[in-house]
Design an enzyme around this catalytic site. Structure first.
Site, short mmCIF file in Angstrom:
data_model
loop_
_atom_site.label_atom_id
_atom_site.label_comp_id
_atom_site.label_asym_id
_atom_site.label_seq_id
_atom_site.Cartn_x
_atom_site.Cartn_y
_atom_site.Cartn_z
N GLU A 1 38.38 95.63 -22.32
CA GLU A 1 38.52 96.23 -23.65
C GLU A 1 38.69 97.76 -23.59
OE1 GLU A 1 36.10 92.85 -26.22
OE2 GLU A 1 34.94 94.40 -25.22
N ASP B 1 40.33 84.06 -30.20
CA ASP B 1 40.06 82.62 -30.28
C ASP B 1 39.52 82.32 -31.67
OD1 ASP B 1 37.60 84.06 -28.79
OD2 ASP B 1 36.86 82.53 -30.15
N1 ADE Z 1 34.23 87.37 -28.66
C1 ADE Z 1 35.45 86.82 -28.65
N2 ADE Z 1 35.42 85.55 -29.09
C2 ADE Z 1 34.12 85.28 -29.38
C3 ADE Z 1 33.44 84.16 -29.84
N3 ADE Z 1 34.09 83.03 -30.10
N4 ADE Z 1 32.10 84.23 -30.02
C4 ADE Z 1 31.44 85.38 -29.74
N5 ADE Z 1 32.03 86.49 -29.29
C5 ADE Z 1 33.36 86.45 -29.11
#
Ligand code: ADE
Length: 227
Positions: free
Chosen positions: A13, A193
Site C-alpha cells: 500500500e 474484494d
Molecule cells: N482489506 C481488504 N479486504 C478486506 C476484507 N475483506 N476484510 C477486512 N479487511 C480487508
C-alpha cells in the site's frame, strides 16, 4: 508548507508512493519506519503500520507525537460492503468505527465517542481527485475489525448492524487516534474484494491493482493541500 501523514497497513500500500517520492529520510521510532520527503512544497511522512487496529492506533500516535502532521490520510485496500461498490472502486470515509467492539451497557465512558468523523475538506479532496482520474468513488462509513472478512454470513451481520460501504482492519483506529489528537483525517480505500465467500481469492487477484490505484489518488490529494 503542510506536513501530511500517510499511513498504510501493508508494504504494497506504500510501494508506489515511495517509488514516486524517491529517496527518503527514514526514522525508525517505536518499531515503525517513517519515510520523510518533500513533495511539491509539502512535507510528506509515509509509514507502514502493519495489520489491524493496535498497530494502526500506535503508529498514528507515534506519527502525531514525532512529526506533528497537519492531517493524516489512511490509504489502502478494503472489502466492499454495499452492492453498489465494485472491486477497484474507491470508498472515501465520511466516518469510521470498529465493527467488533461490543460494549453492551458500557457506552458512557471516555472518549465519549465511538464513531469518528473524517475531515470534510479531505473528503472533498479525495472525491475530486477520483473524479479527475475517472475513478468511481463513494463516500460513506468504513468499519474496521480484527479479521479479514471473507464470509457471507459475517458480512451480512456487519451490514445489518453498521450499514458500511467498506470494511478494513485499520481505519477506525487511525480515526480514533486522530480524534483524540484533534488531527484531521480521512481514509481512502480502493476495493480489492467484496468481503464475501470469494473474498480471499479476489484479494489475491486485485490487492496490488487496488493498492496502486489508491496510492496515486492519495499522492494527487497532497497537491491540493496547501496553506
Ligand atoms: N482489506 C481488504 N479486504 C478486506 C476484507 N475483506 N476484510 C477486512 N479487511 C480487508
Amino acid at each position: 508548507m503542510k506536513t501530511i501523514g500517510i499511513i498504510g497497513a501493508m508494504p504494497s500500500e506504500l510501494k508506489d508512493i515511495r517509488l514516486t517520492l524517491g529517496t527518503a529520510g527514514i526514522k525508525n521510532i517505536s518499531g515503525f519506519d517513517f519515510y520523510e520527503n518533500m513533495y511539491h512544497g509539502n512535507r510528506i511522512i509515509n509509514v507502514c503500520c502493519g495489520i489491524a487496529k493496535v498497530n494502526a492506533a500506535l503508529c498514528t500516535q507515534v506519527l502525531i507525537d514525532n512529526f506533528n502532521p497537519d492531517c493524516i490520510i489512511n490509504t489502502g485496500v478494503a472489502g466492499g460492503m454495499d452492492s453498489i461498490v465494485k472491486v477497484c472502486d474507491v470508498v472515501v470515509s465520511t466516518e469510521v468505527m470498529p465493527h467488533d467492539l461490543d460494549l453492551h451497557f458500557l457506552n458512557d465512558y471516555p472518549p465519549y465517542c465511538g464513531i469518528f468523523k473524517a475531515d470534510d475538506k479531505l473528503i472533498k479532496n479525495a472525491v475530486n481527485v477520483c473524479s479527475d482520474m475517472g475513478v468511481n468513488s463513494f463516500c460513506g462509513r468504513i468499519v474496521s475489525g480484527e479479521a479479514f472478512v471473507s464470509d457471507n454470513c459475517l458480512k451480512a451481520e456487519i451490514k445489518e448492524k453498521f450499514n458500511p460501504y467498506a470494511v478494513d482492519m485499520e481505519s477506525a483506529a487511525v480515526g480514533h487516534a486522530c480524534y483524540l489528537n484533534k488531527t484531521p483525517f480521512v481514509s481512502v480505500r480502493c476495493i480489492s474484494d467484496n468481503a464475501d465467500d470469494d473474498g480471499a481469492m479476489s484479494f489475491d487477484e486485485f490487492e496490488k491493482i487496488a493498492a496502486k490505484r489508491v496510492a496515486e489518488i492519495v499522492l494527487k490529494m497532497t497537491d491540493n493541500i496547501k496553506e
